[in-house]
Design an enzyme around this catalytic site. Structure first.
Site, PDB file in Angstrom:
ATOM      1  N   CYS A 337       0.678  -1.146   0.144  1.00  0.00           N
ATOM      2  CA  CYS A 337       0.187   0.054  -0.091  1.00  0.00           C
ATOM      3  C   CYS A 337       0.805   1.469  -0.029  1.00  0.00           C
ATOM      4  CB  CYS A 337      -0.816  -0.012   1.162  1.00  0.00           C
ATOM      5  SG  CYS A 337      -2.446   1.123   0.891  1.00  0.00           S
ATOM      6  N   HIS A 433      -3.807  -5.705   1.104  1.00  0.00           N
ATOM      7  CA  HIS A 433      -3.755  -5.807   2.602  1.00  0.00           C
ATOM      8  C   HIS A 433      -4.292  -7.202   2.703  1.00  0.00           C
ATOM      9  CE1 HIS A 433      -2.650  -1.851   3.641  1.00  0.00           C
ATOM     10  NE2 HIS A 433      -3.526  -1.547   3.066  1.00  0.00           N
TER      11      HIS A 433
END
Length: 487
Positions: A337, A433
């Site tokens: 991310c 994630h």
């Protein structure tokens, strides 16, 4: 601010604490599992959570990971009503405000407290809605109810307890020392009209012979007219932490064959990504604070961040950027991310989405540019593999404000540009994630990175630990006294 009372008196208990990090979140999860095992329909609730550990529901809404874990402990799907207000600190004394799973804007601490009346209305409405569907609600407070400067704008401790009609149990952490002072100080500083809500205390994280503590408990009973209902032992668990202050490197894993290092960014977020690694006996997980520690690692991860530009500058100032460049091609480097964004060529935030507007050159390890945008991407699901991962599937969730554009050839391993790989440099970047949470993802990563990662399903390990937590609470607390007359 006028207190409200829930018109439908569903039984409820609440765990507040002498401070942050004392174990409220896990005790709440453990009680949810315990009550579920007793055949009750139970739901967790925390009206306001300040945390950088968040997840995405099946409906594409954002909520705190601690409440997601508590919902899993209760055997139900996570629902944003369980965490209606989420604050995500992002530097410059500002936080992103998330209401009912959607970003509502950013505000300073002072601005946030001017919104307490409307935030309380949102929280109580969410709570009352849950009450129509469950037999009992287990609430969690935040920080401490004894923060006297915040009691007037409180929406998460005693004011919420009063609305719910909840029995409050105050948790203290004996591992930090001075637990009796913490407990009595909390009791004394709570407003006098709120003290009747406190039905007991729990002493958490005890190590040693509990009989040596018993005289102190008896003396404490002469000072405070509320009993200690349990002394919980210190447990080694790998369940997700709520606060970054609780992050700790692994110790004592003599059989570990893989050392994974996570750079300890100042604004690290979604560190729940690493809970599965911490649960593996074959993996030693370290949070790296010095560039010299990179030499010990078999895999280096630049994690998510709530302020990517600030953390990118930290990487340069601290020497991590130069050290990562030095290890390119010898040790696999992964960016998740915000970490993926920092590994790119350039990062821009023209609207100041994460703080002050600006931009900076990235580390240049992946050929992409990221521009921050106000609209947040929130998706949970499964994505088809591509390239060498063709025919495979990856699961996880996206939660980011940046949009990345790829400039040149790089191997794409997943649809939607979610996983990138530079084989010559051994650099992997992903927006996913939860990538370590299931066996299918781990099998693909182990082959790609050429690391002996154990191929395990974290969910089954999480279930085992939740059962252990519930069993420990049942064994070391007077549950009958805590619940007497409630159900």
């Amino acid at each position: 601010m006028q207190d409200t009372v829930n018109p439908r008196k569903v039984p409820s208990i609440m765990f507040q604490g002498t401070g942050s990090g004392v174990g409220k979140s896990l005790i709440t999860a453990g009680f949810c599992r315990l009550l579920r095992q007793r055949g009750l329909r139970v739901a967790p609730f925390k009206s306001q959570n300040m945390a950088l550990n968040a997840g995405v529901t099946a409906h594409g809404l954002e909520m705190g990971r601690a409440q997601i874990l508590q919902a899993e402990a209760a055997g139900i799907a996570p629902d944003v009503r369980m965490n209606p207000i989420l604050l995500k600190p992002q530097g410059q004394s500002c936080s992103q405000l998330v209401r009912m799973g959607k970003v509502a804007g950013t505000c300073s601490a002072r601005e946030y407290y001017t919104l307490s009346r409307e935030n309380l209305a949102i929280a109580t409405a969410a709570y009352d809605s849950l009450c129509t569907e469950y037999d009992i609600i287990v609430l969690e407070g935040a920080g401490s109810p004894a923060e006297i400067n915040l009691q007037g704008t409180d929406i998460v401790n005693m004011r919420m307890a009063r609305h719910a009609g909840a029995r409050v149990f105050v948790v203290g952490d004996i591992d930090r020392g001075g637990v009796f002072a913490w407990l009595k100080g909390t009791y004394d500083l709570v407003p006098a009209d709120a003290r009747p809500l406190i039905h007991g205390f729990l002493i958490n994280k005890f190590r040693g012979d509990v009989s040596l503590l018993q005289p102190g408990i008896e003396m404490f009973a002469d000072l405070v007219p509320v009993p200690v209902h349990g002394v919980l032992p210190w447990l080694r668990l790998s369940l997700e932490e709520e606060d970054s202050q609780d992050l700790a490197s692994d110790r004592g894993k003599a059989g570990a064959t893989v050392h994974v290092g996570v750079v300890r960014l100042p604004h690290i977020s979604n560190f729940s990504d690493f809970a599965p690694l911490k649960a593996m006996e074959e993996v030693r997980l370290s949070y790296l604070e010095q560039p010299s520690q990179l030499a010990e690692c078999d895999l280096v991860i630049v994690p998510g961040s709530k302020h990517s530009l600030h953390d990118l500058e930290f990487l340069r100032r601290s020497g991590f950027a130069a050290a990562l460049q030095e290890y390119v091609g010898t040790v696999p480097i992964m960016g998740i991310c915000g970490g993926l964004q920092m590994l790119g060529q350039h990062l821009e935030d023209p609207q100041g989405v994460e703080g002050l507007a600006g931009g900076a050159a990235g580390l240049g390890l992946l050929p992409l540019t990221t521009v921050m945008a106000r609209e947040k991407t929130l998706r949970r699901g499964s994505w088809a593999g591509a390239g060498r991962w063709q025919g495979q599937a990856l699961s996880g969730y996206e939660m980011h404000v940046g949009q990345s554009r790829i400039h040149s050839d790089v191997e794409q391993l997943c649809t939607d540009d979610l996983c990138l790989w530079d084989g010559s440099r051994r650099v992997f970047g992903t927006y996913l994630h939860g990538i370590f949470e299931n066996a299918a993802n781990l099998r693909l990563l182990a082959g790609l990175l050429r690391l002996p990662l154990p191929i395990v399903d974290y969910q089954s390990e999480k279930e085992r630990q939740l059962d252990l937590l519930a069993h420990t609470i049942a064994e070391h607390c007077d549950i009958d006294a805590m619940l007497e007359g409630l159900l």
